[in-house]
Design a protein around this motif. Sequence first.
Motif, mmCIF file in Angstrom:
data_model
loop_
_atom_site.group_PDB
_atom_site.id
_atom_site.type_symbol
_atom_site.label_atom_id
_atom_site.label_comp_id
_atom_site.label_asym_id
_atom_site.label_seq_id
_atom_site.Cartn_x
_atom_site.Cartn_y
_atom_site.Cartn_z
ATOM 1 N N GLY B 43 0.821 -1.210 0.000
ATOM 2 C CA GLY B 43 0.000 0.000 0.000
ATOM 3 C C GLY B 43 0.852 1.255 0.000
ATOM 4 N N SER B 44 1.919 1.246 0.784
ATOM 5 C CA SER B 44 2.711 2.461 0.862
ATOM 6 C C SER B 44 3.551 2.640 -0.406
ATOM 7 C CB SER B 44 3.566 2.461 2.138
ATOM 8 O OG SER B 44 4.855 2.007 1.885
ATOM 9 N N GLU B 45 3.909 1.507 -1.080
ATOM 10 C CA GLU B 45 4.605 1.621 -2.373
ATOM 11 C C GLU B 45 3.671 2.208 -3.429
ATOM 12 O OE1 GLU B 45 6.290 -2.139 -3.458
ATOM 13 O OE2 GLU B 45 7.869 -1.979 -1.947
ATOM 14 N N GLU B 46 2.426 1.727 -3.409
ATOM 15 C CA GLU B 46 1.415 2.228 -4.348
ATOM 16 C C GLU B 46 1.191 3.730 -4.120
ATOM 17 O OE1 GLU B 46 -0.353 1.129 -6.776
ATOM 18 O OE2 GLU B 46 -1.993 2.585 -6.890
ATOM 19 N N ALA B 47 1.129 4.116 -2.832
ATOM 20 C CA ALA B 47 0.932 5.528 -2.495
ATOM 21 C C ALA B 47 2.091 6.372 -3.023
ATOM 22 C CB ALA B 47 0.810 5.684 -0.980
ATOM 23 N N ALA B 48 3.328 5.876 -2.802
ATOM 24 C CA ALA B 48 4.503 6.625 -3.231
ATOM 25 C C ALA B 48 4.547 6.721 -4.751
ATOM 26 C CB ALA B 48 5.773 5.954 -2.699
ATOM 27 N N ARG B 49 4.161 5.613 -5.438
ATOM 28 C CA ARG B 49 4.177 5.626 -6.904
ATOM 29 C C ARG B 49 3.176 6.666 -7.429
ATOM 30 N NH1 ARG B 49 4.607 0.438 -7.775
ATOM 31 N NH2 ARG B 49 2.411 0.037 -7.428
ATOM 32 N N THR B 50 1.974 6.696 -6.826
ATOM 33 C CA THR B 50 0.954 7.664 -7.239
ATOM 34 C C THR B 50 1.432 9.094 -7.011
ATOM 35 O OG1 THR B 50 -0.707 6.028 -6.623
ATOM 36 C CG2 THR B 50 -1.476 8.279 -6.941
ATOM 37 N N LEU B 51 2.006 9.326 -5.831
ATOM 38 C CA LEU B 51 2.523 10.668 -5.515
ATOM 39 C C LEU B 51 3.610 11.084 -6.499
ATOM 40 C CD1 LEU B 51 2.880 10.638 -1.599
ATOM 41 C CD2 LEU B 51 1.510 12.245 -2.955
ATOM 42 N N ARG B 52 4.555 10.163 -6.765
ATOM 43 C CA ARG B 52 5.669 10.479 -7.658
ATOM 44 C C ARG B 52 5.179 10.792 -9.068
ATOM 45 N NH1 ARG B 52 8.086 5.715 -6.094
ATOM 46 N NH2 ARG B 52 7.976 5.079 -8.280
ATOM 47 N N GLU B 80 9.608 22.754 -5.132
ATOM 48 C CA GLU B 80 9.159 21.930 -4.021
ATOM 49 C C GLU B 80 8.796 20.517 -4.476
ATOM 50 O OE1 GLU B 80 10.600 24.201 -1.969
ATOM 51 O OE2 GLU B 80 9.293 23.092 -0.595
ATOM 52 N N LEU B 81 8.199 20.418 -5.665
ATOM 53 C CA LEU B 81 7.840 19.091 -6.190
ATOM 54 C C LEU B 81 9.101 18.299 -6.545
ATOM 55 C CD1 LEU B 81 4.754 19.954 -8.436
ATOM 56 C CD2 LEU B 81 4.740 18.611 -6.314
ATOM 57 N N ALA B 82 10.133 19.004 -7.030
ATOM 58 C CA ALA B 82 11.393 18.332 -7.369
ATOM 59 C C ALA B 82 12.024 17.751 -6.107
ATOM 60 C CB ALA B 82 12.356 19.315 -8.036
ATOM 61 N N TRP B 83 11.988 18.538 -5.031
ATOM 62 C CA TRP B 83 12.520 18.057 -3.751
ATOM 63 C C TRP B 83 11.752 16.803 -3.305
ATOM 64 C CZ3 TRP B 83 9.112 18.505 0.590
ATOM 65 C CH2 TRP B 83 9.640 17.962 1.780
ATOM 66 N N LEU B 84 10.426 16.867 -3.405
ATOM 67 C CA LEU B 84 9.598 15.754 -2.950
ATOM 68 C C LEU B 84 9.810 14.503 -3.812
ATOM 69 C CD1 LEU B 84 7.389 14.790 -1.012
ATOM 70 C CD2 LEU B 84 5.702 15.549 -2.715
ATOM 71 N N SER B 85 9.755 14.673 -5.151
ATOM 72 C CA SER B 85 9.937 13.512 -6.034
ATOM 73 C C SER B 85 11.296 12.886 -5.805
ATOM 74 C CB SER B 85 9.876 13.898 -7.511
ATOM 75 O OG SER B 85 8.834 14.753 -7.776
ATOM 76 N N GLY B 86 12.308 13.736 -5.682
ATOM 77 C CA GLY B 86 13.671 13.233 -5.480
ATOM 78 C C GLY B 86 13.748 12.393 -4.218
ATOM 79 N N THR B 87 13.145 12.890 -3.147
ATOM 80 C CA THR B 87 13.183 12.171 -1.879
ATOM 81 C C THR B 87 12.444 10.834 -1.980
ATOM 82 O OG1 THR B 87 13.190 14.314 -0.783
ATOM 83 C CG2 THR B 87 12.726 12.396 0.598
ATOM 84 N N ALA B 151 14.080 8.842 5.363
ATOM 85 C CA ALA B 151 14.069 10.194 4.807
ATOM 86 C C ALA B 151 12.706 10.526 4.202
ATOM 87 C CB ALA B 151 15.171 10.334 3.758
ATOM 88 N N SER B 152 12.089 9.537 3.530
ATOM 89 C CA SER B 152 10.758 9.736 2.947
ATOM 90 C C SER B 152 9.735 10.032 4.027
ATOM 91 C CB SER B 152 10.291 8.478 2.214
ATOM 92 O OG SER B 152 10.923 8.367 0.984
ATOM 93 N N LEU B 153 9.743 9.181 5.077
ATOM 94 C CA LEU B 153 8.772 9.356 6.162
ATOM 95 C C LEU B 153 8.930 10.729 6.799
ATOM 96 C CD1 LEU B 153 8.599 5.896 7.973
ATOM 97 C CD2 LEU B 153 7.016 6.932 6.317
ATOM 98 N N ARG B 160 7.427 21.439 5.440
ATOM 99 C CA ARG B 160 7.684 21.731 4.033
ATOM 100 C C ARG B 160 6.728 20.925 3.151
ATOM 101 N NH1 ARG B 160 13.611 21.226 0.976
ATOM 102 N NH2 ARG B 160 12.922 22.191 -0.974
ATOM 103 N N PHE B 161 6.551 19.643 3.503
ATOM 104 C CA PHE B 161 5.638 18.813 2.721
ATOM 105 C C PHE B 161 4.206 19.301 2.846
ATOM 106 C CE2 PHE B 161 2.622 15.285 2.439
ATOM 107 C CZ PHE B 161 2.774 15.010 1.089
ATOM 108 N N HIS B 162 3.807 19.700 4.046
ATOM 109 C CA HIS B 162 2.423 20.155 4.221
ATOM 110 C C HIS B 162 2.143 21.387 3.366
ATOM 111 C CE1 HIS B 162 1.196 17.100 6.935
ATOM 112 N NE2 HIS B 162 2.244 17.313 7.728
ATOM 113 N N ALA B 163 3.157 22.234 3.228
ATOM 114 C CA ALA B 163 2.996 23.408 2.366
ATOM 115 C C ALA B 163 2.807 22.981 0.908
ATOM 116 C CB ALA B 163 4.207 24.321 2.509
ATOM 117 N N VAL B 164 3.588 21.958 0.447
ATOM 118 C CA VAL B 164 3.428 21.444 -0.923
ATOM 119 C C VAL B 164 2.016 20.889 -1.090
ATOM 120 C CG1 VAL B 164 4.280 19.860 -2.684
ATOM 121 C CG2 VAL B 164 5.870 20.769 -0.994
ATOM 122 N N ALA B 165 1.595 20.079 -0.095
ATOM 123 C CA ALA B 165 0.277 19.451 -0.188
ATOM 124 C C ALA B 165 -0.818 20.513 -0.270
ATOM 125 C CB ALA B 165 0.056 18.525 1.008
#
Lengths: 327, 327
Positions: B43-52, B80-87, B151-153, B160-165
């Motif tokens: 589930g968390s892999e699926e979530a990360a794939r969707t987010l990415r 900000e999205l580049a930072w998130l995707s990279g992470t 690092a992802s968690l 920073r993530f909440h601001a992106v969201a």
Amino acid sequence: MHNPDQSQDVSAGEVLAPYLHARAADFLRGLRLHGESGSDTAGSEEAARTLRGAARRISGTLHTFRPLLDTAWADQLRTELAWLSGTLALEHACTSRLVRLVDALSRLSSGAGPVPAARGSEAAGLTVGAARAGALLERQLTLARTRAHSASLQALGSARFHAVADAVALLASEVPLGPMGSAPAVEVLDGPAEVAERRLLDAVAALPLTRAAHPYNADALAPATGESQDAPWHQTRLLLRLHRYATEALHTGGEPDAVLFEAARALDRHRDAAEAASAAAAAARTPRIAPATAYALGVLHADQRHEVEASRFAFQRAWRRTTAPVP
Amino acid sequence: MHNPDQSQDVSAGEVLAPYLHARAADFLRGLRLHGESGSDTAGSEEAARTLRGAARRISGTLHTFRPLLDTAWADQLRTELAWLSGTLALEHACTSRLVRLVDALSRLSSGAGPVPAARGSEAAGLTVGAARAGALLERQLTLARTRAHSASLQALGSARFHAVADAVALLASEVPLGPMGSAPAVEVLDGPAEVAERRLLDAVAALPLTRAAHPYNADALAPATGESQDAPWHQTRLLLRLHRYATEALHTGGEPDAVLFEAARALDRHRDAAEAASAAAAAARTPRIAPATAYALGVLHADQRHEVEASRFAFQRAWRRTTAPVP
């Protein structure tokens, strides 16, 4: 299959004899070259190449056209020529294997020179290992070559060799035929040549050519489809050679078939790369080598198995052209 | 380039907005999935794939159609999205690299089982080394993955993530346009999309495609034409992605281009194999490893560089079909 201008009067022996005479003369020329070469390496290599080529062709002709010859004589001479070719081939194999491996190592580590440390560390690591691996292979293969060279010299000075040379000298003027040798060429020559061709076609049909036609199938590196599957290709190489020599014997003076030659070259390269890969793997089993050396030998092994795969691809492409209708 | 049924009345913003709304909704769905997945790995892999996937598409669209958008907002969100995707990508990369390397090792040593000692010694030697190399890579890449996971968690829990969201949640209902955003779509959308396409075409034109079309060119293994030449291919991969996303944005609901997708897959594989080869080389630099382990890592490195070469071949074949006239 044989020359169309052979009339009904020409006997099988009269077709085969000139070819065998000429090859026997080549053999004797090689022997003379050997005697003259002394310590001249290039000369003695040329002599050995001439001797080997002539011995292979005589032996192949005796094998394919055995039913037309004095079989006891043919079998005896073939055995002796096989011994001689095998002995002479070993030194050449060691030399060409070393050249192939050192060339590959230089290709794999060249251009890895002065590069920024962060990007170049991989290549630089390989350079150190490659230099050590090269030195190790050079030591091992030079030793093997020296041994093979001594064995060659010993063989060429032996009574056994003098007996072979006498038999070939006789062959330069007279071919001991069997009862069928005096039958008309048009009646008896095609059969044996067709047997040689049929054996080749059967061997090729059993090869996984469709797979080989698909580039980058990664077959040659996987043990299940790789090294354990080399044998049918090596066997095909020998059968292709017999077929080419049979064609040579029957079409004396004709142009050699360029596409068959290309196919043969691909199988030679297949054999050379397979043996070079084995030599790299064997060197990696040397006790107490550095990990960097072992790593470079692993890269080298995979590179040569990759060459094996590339040779299979090249063979199927050449082979397709031999059977494809002329466009 | 854009949908032919767009009338003169439709503005550029009205074409881009539905696409960005949908991708923003994807992003928020990924976020919800992440919250629900807890300790469920799949589930968390699926979530990360969707987010990415959503982050990449939003970011790409902001990049390509920047002239039509509120540029300050677009640049800020892209960073900000580049930072998130990279992470998020790092953990995925460690997992898939480990799977790729372990699969390759198993392919390289499988079938090497019970075979006669004389013939099987090579393969058997590789089996021992491969097992050790696999254990070493597993240790190193699992450690890297665990770090990336933490690092992802940490990123997903950060302010920073909440601001992106929040920014993406806003994007799900409203796209901040620039002055050009209200211009007719037919007048202003093609330009930016064509710039993206042109940059891709230029990058591909600079690749050695003719060489890549020649199978078994052994380019990818030689340092001079291999690793040091990976960068233009990696760059092309990013430009192809931008071009695909631009096409997606303008043809919402249309079929994705299968050939471009195949070309993109080849470049993904190129990147993955290049990074796997680097990981094998890096593992070989671990101090005090056994020569057998180093040897297996060398074989593995060459195998993955061979995959790099195969990917270049696959890319040029797919690419040729994108530009070839329909038969």
